[in-house]
Design a protein around this motif. Structure first.
Motif, PDB file in Angstrom:
ATOM      1  N   MET A   1     -42.188 -22.880 -14.663  1.00 31.53           N
ATOM      2  CA  MET A   1     -42.572 -21.565 -13.851  1.00 31.53           C
ATOM      3  C   MET A   1     -43.864 -21.894 -13.091  1.00 31.53           C
TER       4      MET A   1
ATOM      5  N   PHE B   1     -35.763 -19.075 -20.028  1.00 37.11           N
ATOM      6  CA  PHE B   1     -37.309 -19.075 -20.394  1.00 37.11           C
ATOM      7  C   PHE B   1     -37.928 -18.131 -21.483  1.00 37.11           C
TER       8      PHE B   1
ATOM      9  N   ALA C   1     -46.116 -15.585 -17.714  1.00 39.79           N
ATOM     10  CA  ALA C   1     -44.776 -16.011 -17.872  1.00 39.79           C
ATOM     11  C   ALA C   1     -43.685 -14.576 -18.069  1.00 39.79           C
TER      12      ALA C   1
ATOM     13  N   ARG D   1     -42.353 -12.230 -15.414  1.00 35.53           N
ATOM     14  CA  ARG D   1     -41.244 -12.971 -14.515  1.00 35.53           C
ATOM     15  C   ARG D   1     -40.079 -12.981 -15.423  1.00 35.53           C
TER      16      ARG D   1
END
Length: 499
Positions: free
Chosen positions: A14, A53, A74, A77
């Motif tokens: 990422m 993810f 993170a 997103r």
């Protein structure tokens, strides 16, 4: 090297602006998840798919702990619908509830989920792995935030074997017992020595030798810690003004310009650390002050002291005086906790001065990796361009484990070595003063100097000293003093073997 998993994968895939994890998770030819050679070895069958993810976040929370700096970047997103689908399928999952709680906090949005989560409440930080603070319940997800701070500013301290052993040693309890065991006069002398030595060492760490006036001002500043005054911007400004003798360097508020630390190298290569930009620094200082005002009564005071002290120096809210004030905050926290009474002060700066390399290493545990997120360009002899390329979460969430471990160790040394050694020195001094006075008539000021010089030279009165005092002190006094001083020192050195 195998494929990255968990936090390390999130940083890489990422392209997050986060400090790398100390023990990255890697796919290895193993049958179970285990620590191998400074990494977390993960079987291929257990590793999440590279593009999933959310699965990597769940893996990280399960096996690597809580890293808010990475999660803060993170989670926003991750598509909200993926979380809704996951929590709908597993409404009692504690890890998913943690993810949903943090997603809403960092995205500043609410998930389109109206059902009530099932299962008991869960703690965000595992108390067996981390030192934790008081719990604050989020009723929507039944998650208790129990970090050392808030979701706006939070340090983490892992319960490493070193940290746990130092906490169980009960340094502050032993300090109170030791001071209480001393006669009143000896206690006062030991405490006065602690204030003066703490002052000298705090300046020495900054490569300064204070004048008598500067020393007296700083001693008074240290004594203010016992006033238990809450930290505010105005109070810290007043402390900075008292710690700095140059009026042109006196602050009137937290800094409004960027500062940086350098070493002896020229240009960009010499910039060793850059604290957060002024606006972010100011925001985080209010968070740190709020933590420092309440934490000494909620946590082990030395843990609170370590976070407050190192957190302050990492934010560097003033253009000058930050180092001395950061060490003052250790005393501030200990006094606010009520752990140190009757003017007692642990000379931690004396211990830190003796362990300067370890002090530097503790500072660099954060400052060195943080430095890589600044683009520094040399313009001319007086100017550099400093451009922050990282994310604010870098400064909001930091691993304080090494800093707290160092604070605990220095507090222990301040008691077991510095304070005890000085007290023993004073006791030997008193014994020698009495025995010489009982047998000889020597002027008090000369005898005092002679005894201190003799003790400093391991019980020997040098030829130079004998010559210096010739005509004032009888020759036999030197031999008499030497004999008794060496006997006292030999007795002290023999004690550990006899215990």
């Amino acid at each position: 090297m195998g494929n990255l998993v968990g936090y390390a994968h999130l940083i890489n895939a990422m392209e997050l602006k986060a400090i790398g994890v100390k023990k990255p998770a890697l796919v290895q030819p193993v049958t179970r998840i285990e620590q191998i050679n400074g990494a977390l070895a993960v079987p291929q069958a257990v590793a999440p798919e590279a593009g999933d993810f959310l699965a990597h976040i769940i893996f990280a929370l399960k096996h690597e702990g809580v890293n808010l700096s990475i999660l803060a970047q993170a989670l926003p997103r991750i598509e909200g619908r993926l979380l809704v689908e996951a929590i709908t399928q597993s409404p009692s999952s504690g890890y998913l509830r943690k993810v949903c709680f943090l997603w809403e906090a960092y995205s500043d949005r609410s998930l389109d989920y109206t059902d009530k989560p099932r299962g008991p409440g869960v703690l965000l930080f595992d108390p067996e792995r981390y030192i934790t603070g008081p719990s604050v319940r989020n009723n929507r997800w039944r998650v208790d935030f129990n970090g050392l701070g808030t979701l706006q500013y939070c340090a983490t301290v892992e319960r490493t074997p070193e940290v746990q052993a130092l906490l169980e040693y009960d340094i502050l309890g032993r300090s109170k017992e030791f001071i209480a065991s001393l006669p009143k006069e000896m206690m006062d002398r030991a405490i006065n020595w602690a204030y003066l030595s703490e002052t000298d060492s705090s300046f020495a760490i900054e490569k300064e030798a204070p004048s008598q006036q500067k020393s007296e001002r700083f001693v008074q500043l240290l004594r203010q810690a016992h006033d238990r005054q809450p930290l505010t911007e105005d109070y810290l400004v007043s402390l900075q003004n008292n710690a700095i003798s140059q009026p042109l360097e006196w602050a009137v508020a937290f800094r409004h310009e960027q500062n940086h630390l350098t070493n002896s190298f020229r240009g960009a290569a010499g910039v060793t650390y850059i604290p957060p930009p002024p606006e972010l620094c100011r925001d985080l200082m209010f968070e740190l002050m709020a933590f420092a005002n309440r934490a000494p009564l909620e946590l082990d005071p030395l843990v609170a002291a370590g976070i407050a002290s190192f957190g302050f120096v990492f934010l560097h809210p003033f253009m000058d005086g930050n180092g001395r004030l950061s060490r003052f905050l250790i005393h501030q926290a200990l006094c606010c906790s009520g752990a140190l009474e009757n003017g007692l002060l642990l000379p931690v700066s004396v211990a830190m001065k003796r362990e300067e390399q370890r002090y530097l290493e503790a500072l660099q545990s954060f400052s060195k990796p943080a430095r890589q997120f600044w683009d520094v360009r040399w313009i001319d002899a007086d100017n550099m361009s400093l451009n922050f390329t990282g994310d604010p979460s870098l400064y909001r969430y930091w691993d304080a484990t090494e800093c707290v471990a160092f604070t605990l160790e220095m507090a222990k040394r301040a008691l077991e070595v510095e304070l005890r050694e000085e007290t023993e020195y004073l006791q030997r001094y008193d014994t020698l003063l009495k025995v010489v006075n009982d047998n000889y008539d020597v002027r008090g000021s000369l005898l005092s100097k002679l005894i201190m010089q003799c003790l400093d030279q391991n019980g020997v009165v040098s030829k130079g000293r004998r010559k210096q005092y010739n005509g004032y002190i009888q020759e036999e006094v030197f031999d008499f003093l030497e004999g008794h001083a060496q006997a006292l020192l030999a007795e002290a050195y023999a004690e550990p073997d006899g215990q």
